[in-house]
Design a protein around this motif. Structure first.
Motif, PDB file in Angstrom:
ATOM      1  N   GLY A 356      45.828  27.607  39.597  1.00  0.00           N
ATOM      2  CA  GLY A 356      47.009  27.653  38.766  1.00  0.00           C
ATOM      3  C   GLY A 356      48.017  28.586  39.073  1.00  0.00           C
ATOM      4  O   GLY A 356      47.953  29.473  39.993  1.00  0.00           O
ATOM      5  N   HIS A 357      49.065  28.964  38.187  1.00  0.00           N
ATOM      6  CA  HIS A 357      49.889  29.923  38.292  1.00  0.00           C
ATOM      7  C   HIS A 357      49.314  31.168  38.212  1.00  0.00           C
ATOM      8  O   HIS A 357      48.196  31.437  37.490  1.00  0.00           O
ATOM      9  CB  HIS A 357      50.962  29.625  37.241  1.00  0.00           C
ATOM     10  N   PRO A 358      49.654  32.400  39.058  1.00  0.00           N
ATOM     11  CA  PRO A 358      49.083  33.431  39.211  1.00  0.00           C
ATOM     12  C   PRO A 358      48.927  34.212  37.534  1.00  0.00           C
ATOM     13  O   PRO A 358      47.901  34.664  37.305  1.00  0.00           O
ATOM     14  CB  PRO A 358      50.013  34.376  39.931  1.00  0.00           C
ATOM     15  N   ASN A 359      49.973  34.080  36.866  1.00  0.00           N
ATOM     16  CA  ASN A 359      49.687  34.783  35.524  1.00  0.00           C
ATOM     17  C   ASN A 359      49.059  33.902  34.464  1.00  0.00           C
ATOM     18  O   ASN A 359      48.032  34.706  34.006  1.00  0.00           O
ATOM     19  CB  ASN A 359      51.015  34.691  34.753  1.00  0.00           C
ATOM     20  N   ASP A 360      48.781  32.788  34.959  1.00  0.00           N
ATOM     21  CA  ASP A 360      47.671  31.954  33.893  1.00  0.00           C
ATOM     22  C   ASP A 360      46.267  32.148  34.540  1.00  0.00           C
ATOM     23  O   ASP A 360      45.429  32.223  33.719  1.00  0.00           O
ATOM     24  CB  ASP A 360      47.992  30.295  34.218  1.00  0.00           C
ATOM     25  N   VAL A 361      46.195  32.149  35.752  1.00  0.00           N
ATOM     26  CA  VAL A 361      44.704  32.838  36.361  1.00  0.00           C
ATOM     27  C   VAL A 361      44.310  33.930  35.925  1.00  0.00           C
ATOM     28  O   VAL A 361      43.386  34.106  35.503  1.00  0.00           O
ATOM     29  CB  VAL A 361      44.602  32.431  37.901  1.00  0.00           C
ATOM     30  N   ASP A 362      45.340  34.881  35.990  1.00  0.00           N
ATOM     31  CA  ASP A 362      44.856  36.222  35.417  1.00  0.00           C
ATOM     32  C   ASP A 362      44.690  36.439  33.978  1.00  0.00           C
ATOM     33  O   ASP A 362      43.583  36.920  33.302  1.00  0.00           O
ATOM     34  CB  ASP A 362      45.988  37.202  35.773  1.00  0.00           C
ATOM     35  N   ALA A 363      45.054  35.350  33.210  1.00  0.00           N
ATOM     36  CA  ALA A 363      44.866  35.207  31.804  1.00  0.00           C
ATOM     37  C   ALA A 363      43.529  34.813  31.344  1.00  0.00           C
ATOM     38  O   ALA A 363      43.088  35.144  30.266  1.00  0.00           O
ATOM     39  CB  ALA A 363      45.800  34.501  31.246  1.00  0.00           C
ATOM     40  N   VAL A 364      42.914  33.905  32.328  1.00  0.00           N
ATOM     41  CA  VAL A 364      41.563  33.315  31.854  1.00  0.00           C
ATOM     42  C   VAL A 364      40.551  34.140  32.640  1.00  0.00           C
ATOM     43  O   VAL A 364      39.441  34.004  32.071  1.00  0.00           O
ATOM     44  CB  VAL A 364      41.483  31.980  32.518  1.00  0.00           C
ATOM     45  N   LYS A 365      40.866  35.120  33.331  1.00  0.00           N
ATOM     46  CA  LYS A 365      39.679  35.924  33.986  1.00  0.00           C
ATOM     47  C   LYS A 365      38.854  36.482  32.897  1.00  0.00           C
ATOM     48  O   LYS A 365      37.440  36.809  32.722  1.00  0.00           O
ATOM     49  CB  LYS A 365      40.288  37.182  34.704  1.00  0.00           C
ATOM     50  N   PRO A 366      39.377  37.112  31.755  1.00  0.00           N
ATOM     51  CA  PRO A 366      38.352  37.717  30.526  1.00  0.00           C
ATOM     52  C   PRO A 366      37.493  36.667  29.891  1.00  0.00           C
ATOM     53  O   PRO A 366      36.461  36.878  29.441  1.00  0.00           O
ATOM     54  CB  PRO A 366      39.571  38.096  29.702  1.00  0.00           C
ATOM     55  N   LEU A 367      37.691  35.513  30.145  1.00  0.00           N
ATOM     56  CA  LEU A 367      37.022  34.418  29.262  1.00  0.00           C
ATOM     57  C   LEU A 367      35.676  34.334  30.050  1.00  0.00           C
ATOM     58  O   LEU A 367      34.460  34.151  29.434  1.00  0.00           O
ATOM     59  CB  LEU A 367      37.577  32.790  29.488  1.00  0.00           C
ATOM     60  N   PHE A 368      35.582  34.564  31.565  1.00  0.00           N
ATOM     61  CA  PHE A 368      34.470  34.504  32.596  1.00  0.00           C
ATOM     62  C   PHE A 368      33.712  35.753  32.609  1.00  0.00           C
ATOM     63  O   PHE A 368      32.631  35.981  33.204  1.00  0.00           O
ATOM     64  CB  PHE A 368      34.917  33.750  33.686  1.00  0.00           C
ATOM     65  N   GLY A 369      34.533  36.878  32.453  1.00  0.00           N
ATOM     66  CA  GLY A 369      34.139  38.131  32.901  1.00  0.00           C
ATOM     67  C   GLY A 369      35.036  38.790  34.005  1.00  0.00           C
ATOM     68  O   GLY A 369      35.517  39.734  34.098  1.00  0.00           O
ATOM     69  N   ASN A 370      34.311  38.335  35.071  1.00  0.00           N
ATOM     70  CA  ASN A 370      34.669  38.845  36.418  1.00  0.00           C
ATOM     71  C   ASN A 370      34.606  40.015  36.912  1.00  0.00           C
ATOM     72  O   ASN A 370      35.349  40.623  37.470  1.00  0.00           O
ATOM     73  CB  ASN A 370      36.268  38.395  36.709  1.00  0.00           C
ATOM     74  N   GLN A 371      33.479  40.644  36.409  1.00  0.00           N
ATOM     75  CA  GLN A 371      33.092  41.977  36.594  1.00  0.00           C
ATOM     76  C   GLN A 371      32.243  41.801  37.762  1.00  0.00           C
ATOM     77  O   GLN A 371      30.865  41.728  37.912  1.00  0.00           O
ATOM     78  CB  GLN A 371      32.301  42.512  35.499  1.00  0.00           C
ATOM     79  N   ALA A 372      32.822  42.240  39.053  1.00  0.00           N
ATOM     80  CA  ALA A 372      32.096  41.996  40.390  1.00  0.00           C
ATOM     81  C   ALA A 372      30.634  42.817  40.389  1.00  0.00           C
ATOM     82  O   ALA A 372      29.825  42.750  41.012  1.00  0.00           O
ATOM     83  CB  ALA A 372      32.948  42.317  41.529  1.00  0.00           C
ATOM     84  N   LYS A 373      30.897  44.311  39.786  1.00  0.00           N
ATOM     85  CA  LYS A 373      30.031  45.175  39.595  1.00  0.00           C
ATOM     86  C   LYS A 373      28.490  44.708  38.988  1.00  0.00           C
ATOM     87  O   LYS A 373      27.520  45.101  39.389  1.00  0.00           O
ATOM     88  CB  LYS A 373      29.867  46.540  39.111  1.00  0.00           C
ATOM     89  N   SER A 374      28.868  43.896  37.973  1.00  0.00           N
ATOM     90  CA  SER A 374      27.676  43.126  37.051  1.00  0.00           C
ATOM     91  C   SER A 374      26.807  42.278  38.041  1.00  0.00           C
ATOM     92  O   SER A 374      25.665  42.298  37.841  1.00  0.00           O
ATOM     93  CB  SER A 374      28.174  42.286  36.049  1.00  0.00           C
ATOM     94  N   LEU A 375      27.410  41.709  39.408  1.00  0.00           N
ATOM     95  CA  LEU A 375      26.528  40.969  40.316  1.00  0.00           C
ATOM     96  C   LEU A 375      25.726  41.788  41.107  1.00  0.00           C
ATOM     97  O   LEU A 375      24.808  41.368  41.699  1.00  0.00           O
ATOM     98  CB  LEU A 375      27.502  40.049  41.054  1.00  0.00           C
ATOM     99  N   GLU A 376      25.739  42.926  40.978  1.00  0.00           N
ATOM    100  CA  GLU A 376      25.046  43.982  41.937  1.00  0.00           C
ATOM    101  C   GLU A 376      23.823  44.656  41.076  1.00  0.00           C
ATOM    102  O   GLU A 376      23.131  45.442  41.665  1.00  0.00           O
ATOM    103  CB  GLU A 376      25.716  45.355  42.519  1.00  0.00           C
TER     104      GLU A 376
END
Length: 559
Positions: A356-376
């Protein structure tokens, strides 16, 4: 003498702890030694345990039996649970796709091995405890030994008799490693197989087959679709096919269901191969143009990790992504790409490719978390809760027709089956069943080292006497039969009758023995991934069968 006096001054717990650590350290060093990729591997810990156990017994040192018993069973639980977490996400998929033939071949090897083992029991009158140990050692399957010792204990067999399983495992293990290599060489030599030809055939077959989730570009030529919204194109949405990009002239856009389609539009489609072929027939024709890059356009794509518990268990349609101007083109779970459908339920650790548009992609990140450290991080609450469930399930008696007593999955099978199911589910209430690969490997290694060290220490006092004055050498001979007969029969049959690619077959043979050194030998024959794919396809099913087989033998022959 001073050292011996010092050791006698230690408490039983301290002495047992020191012996376990010594066996683990020496065993890992011994297992690391190899010749042309062939070595004892983790089995070196068992032999080190036998060595340390023999000398502690000869020196009159008393190791706490209760502590060794606990360490043995605790190590086994940790080991099989982490195996289940590892193989669980892909376990059911391997039973459905091209891996079905591979799994039938591997299952045939396991069943024929069990048949050979039972036949030797009646022919040579081998005691059942030694028999199940021989079978596990002959196929280099350590969890099978764990299952065998556990079911023998549940059956009320005395501790000194149970140790025969460990002795049988130890004498059969070396040829178990060598026997599979001999089989691979024999099939290749007798049938005059050329590796170069097998590599070419494998690559050709792979090229003809579809990728796991292929992507194509299709230009719209169907006049009936002119002016039609994308959402009304038959089978374009909610069938596992995703339109991630649309090119009109020189403009690259993010498509939505409401966007009107025009002749000449080029769509970038991602999905299962059969669905993509159907879409080509509906839309127009496949074209060889590049829509994979978003450089120079207003679109971007990013991989976003699902790490927030709020997203777990939700379907993709629940996030309203189309209204937010983005779409998900791929979902990777435990290394496997899944078709993206609106009904796909998300799990912790899923990696989403969002377009999607960069701003739109950034806006949906909080919906999924996207905390890379959590995967470790290891979700230890889920680990402990999962093991608790596994112990409970393993203790439930299950009646099977034809068996004289109910079958229990035990401390080996219960946690394994539970972990496979839970890792497939992903989460249960507040408990998340996700484990980073590095942490999984570390815990699995710790569990198996503790188990093998404890087993070796308990059996070490009898090993030399059994080998020199008892039935050790005859057991070794019988173990060769258990190793060679199933591998040779099924290996030649798979090649001659079913025409299985030799490189893939080598991986399947290694997987049927759950033997990493054999896999290393097979992969070194070729630069292709054929052997690794064959090994990975059969490993989950074989591991479950290898753990259940000793229990069935014990219940059938002893109860």
């Amino acid at each position: 003498m001073a050292l011996l006096e010092f050791l006698h001054s230690l408490s039983e717990v301290a002495l047992a702890s020191a012996a376990l650590m010594l066996a683990g350290a020496l065993g890992l060093l011994l297992g690391g030694l190899n010749w042309r990729g062939i070595g004892l591997g983790i089995g070196g810990v068992l032999f080190a345990g036998l060595f340390v156990g023999h000398f502690t017994s000869a020196a009159g040192l008393h190791l706490s039996p209760e502590m060794l018993e606990f360490v043995r069973e605790f190590g086994l639980i940790i080991f099989v649970f982490t195996i289940g977490i590892q193989v669980g996400p892909g376990f059911f998929a391997t039973l459905q796709k091209a891996g079905l033939q591979f799994n039938l071949i591997a299952a045939s090897i396991v069943l024929l091995g069990v048949t050979t083992t039972v036949a030797l029991h009646f022919i040579a009158d081998i005691p059942v405890p030694a028999l199940v140990g021989l079978m596990s050692g002959a196929v280099t399957n350590t969890p099978g030994l764990g299952a065998a010792t556990q079911v023998l204990k549940d059956a009320g067999v005395p501790s000194e008799v149970i140790s025969e399983a460990s002795l049988g495992y130890a004498v059969a293990y070396p040829f178990g490693i060598i026997g599979i290599l001999i089989t691979m060489i024999a099939v290749r030599t007798v049938l005059r197989i050329k590796i170069e030809t097998e590599e070419e055939q494998f690559e050709n077959a792979r090229a003809k087959g579809a990728q796991e989730l292929p992507a194509i570009n299709v230009v719209v030529h169907n006049a009936n679709l002119e002016g039609l919204p994308l959402g009304e194109v038959p089978d374009l949405y909610d069938q596992g096919v995703v339109v991630s990009r649309l090119k009109r002239g020189d403009l690259l856009m993010h498509p939505s269901r409401k966007m009107v389609l025009h002749l000449g539009d080029v769509l970038h489609l991602v999905g299962p191969a059969d669905k993509l072929h159907a879409m080509v027939l509906i839309l127009g024709e496949e074209v060889d143009v590049s829509l994979t890059t978003t450089k120079g356009s207003q679109l971007t794509w990013q991989r976003i990790a699902v790490t927030t518990k709020k997203a777990l268990g939700k379907r993709i349609r629940d996030f309203g992504l189309e209204e937010r101007g983005v779409s998900i083109s791929r979902c990777t779970r435990a290394g496997t790409q899944l078709p993206v459908e609106a009904s796909l339920t998300l799990q912790f650790g899923d990696i989403l490719t969002v377009v999607g548009h960069p701003n739109d992609v950034d806006a949906v990140k909080p919906l999924f978390g996207n905390q890379a450290k959590s995967l470790e991080l290891v979700q230890f609450a889920g680990v402990f809760f999962g093991i608790l469930i596994g112990i409970g399930i393993g203790s439930i008696p299950i009646a099977f027709p034809g068996l004289p007593a109910p079958l229990k999955l035990g401390l080996a099978g219960g946690p394994l089956v539970t972990a496979i199911v839970l890792s497939r589910i992903g989460f249960l209430g507040p408990f998340v069943f996700f484990m980073p690969p590095v942490a999984n490997h570390a815990l699995r290694e710790l569990g198996i080292v503790l188990f093998l060290a404890a087993v070796g220490l308990k059996a070490g006092g009898q090993f030399v006497d059994t080998l020199m004055n008892g039935d050790g050498f005859s057991w070794m001979f019988y173990g060769m039969f258990i190793t060679a007969i199933p591998l040779m029969i099924v290996g030649f049959a798979a090649r001659i009758i079913w025409k299985v690619n030799y490189l893939s077959l080598s991986g399947v043979l290694a997987g049927s023995m759950t033997d990493p050194p054999a896999l290393a030998f097979a992969t070194n024959m070729s630069s292709t991934s054929a052997a690794a794919i064959g090994y990975a396809s059969v490993y989950p099913l074989v591991m479950c069968m290898r753990i259940l087989a000793p229990q069935i033998i014990v219940l059938t022959l002893m109860v």
